[in-house]
Design an enzyme around this catalytic site. Structure first.
Site, short mmCIF file in Angstrom:
data_model
loop_
_atom_site.label_atom_id
_atom_site.label_comp_id
_atom_site.label_asym_id
_atom_site.label_seq_id
_atom_site.Cartn_x
_atom_site.Cartn_y
_atom_site.Cartn_z
N SER A 107 8.06 -2.68 6.07
CA SER A 107 7.09 -2.74 4.98
C SER A 107 7.71 -3.28 3.69
O SER A 107 8.92 -3.22 3.49
CB SER A 107 6.52 -1.35 4.70
N GLN A 108 6.84 -3.77 2.83
CA GLN A 108 7.23 -4.23 1.49
C GLN A 108 7.87 -3.06 0.73
O GLN A 108 7.37 -1.93 0.78
CB GLN A 108 5.94 -4.68 0.80
#
Ligand code: SAH
Length: 207
Positions: A58-59
């Protein structure tokens, strides 16, 4: 230069992440170790990155936001669904007492588990399995974090959450997921929409 310090400053602090423990740990953990070699130079970018098997890490901002939502003090037992690269688990491992993390795709689980062991974590427990079922033997959990998006809130997970516990999860399909913070209060659950996000879908287990 892209590095953890800049990532924390310009992607997290600048966007309002305030939990000092979350900020500190995300500055310490070498994110480049959790991405495939070809993406190492991009490890601190403001985006999700592929980790193989059609999945993504994920970011950083989303990792920070979800972690902050759990309000960890250091005493908690946490369940994570979707081990992926192991990056989120590593962060939780530094912020909570015990982390139980489930990954449905065996190659990812194997790789993450080896990396976490190599980095010296002894409080992160991994297993290959279907996250919809949770991890009964170790329930109830103080907090649950789901890092793939189901279409509906998995009831087994709500059952495995302690009274007063917090669960954060992306909910919905493809382009229109809400990041939900659910708080369990006796038989009731309180739901709050935090923001909108885009996660890989949570895979329906076969067994
Ligand atoms: N937390 C991870 C993000 C991984 S992406 C990280 O820090 O890198 C989401 C992960 O959830 C993928 O690895 C995917 O294989 C896994 N997943 C999808 N459906 C699942 C399910 N039903 N049970 C367990 N894991 C699942």
């Amino acid at each position: 230069m892209e590095n953890a310090k800049n990532m924390v400053e310009f992607q997290l602090r600048a966007r309002g992440i305030k939990d000092q423990r979350v900020l500190r740990v995300m500055e310490e953990i070498p994110r480049e170790l959790f991405v495939p070699k070809v993406y190492r130079s991009r490890a601190y970018e403001d985006s999700a990155l592929p980790i193989g098997e059609g999945q993504t890490i994920s970011q950083p901002y989303v990792v920070a936001l979800m972690t902050q939502c759990l309000r960890l003090q250091g005493t908690e037992r946490i369940l994570e669904i979707g081990t992926g690269s192991g990056y989120q688990a590593a962060i939780l491992g530094k912020l909570a007492k015990e982390v139980f993390t489930i990954e449905i795709l065996e190659p990812l689980a194997r790789e993450a588990s080896a990396l976490l062991l190599k980095l010296g974590y002894t409080n992160i427990h991994t297993k290959v399995g279907d996250g919809y079922k949770g991890w009964e033997e170790h329930a109830p959990f103080d907090a649950i974090i789901v890092t793939a998006a189901p279409l509906e809130i998995p009831q087994k997970l709500v059952e495995q959450l302690k009274d007063g516990g917090r669960m954060v999860l992306p909910l919905g399909d493809g382009w229109a997921q809400d990041l939900i913070l659910l708080t369990k209060q006796g038989k009731e659950t309180k739901k709050e929409v935090i923001t909108n996000v885009r996660f890989v879908p949570m895979i329906k287990g076969v067994k």
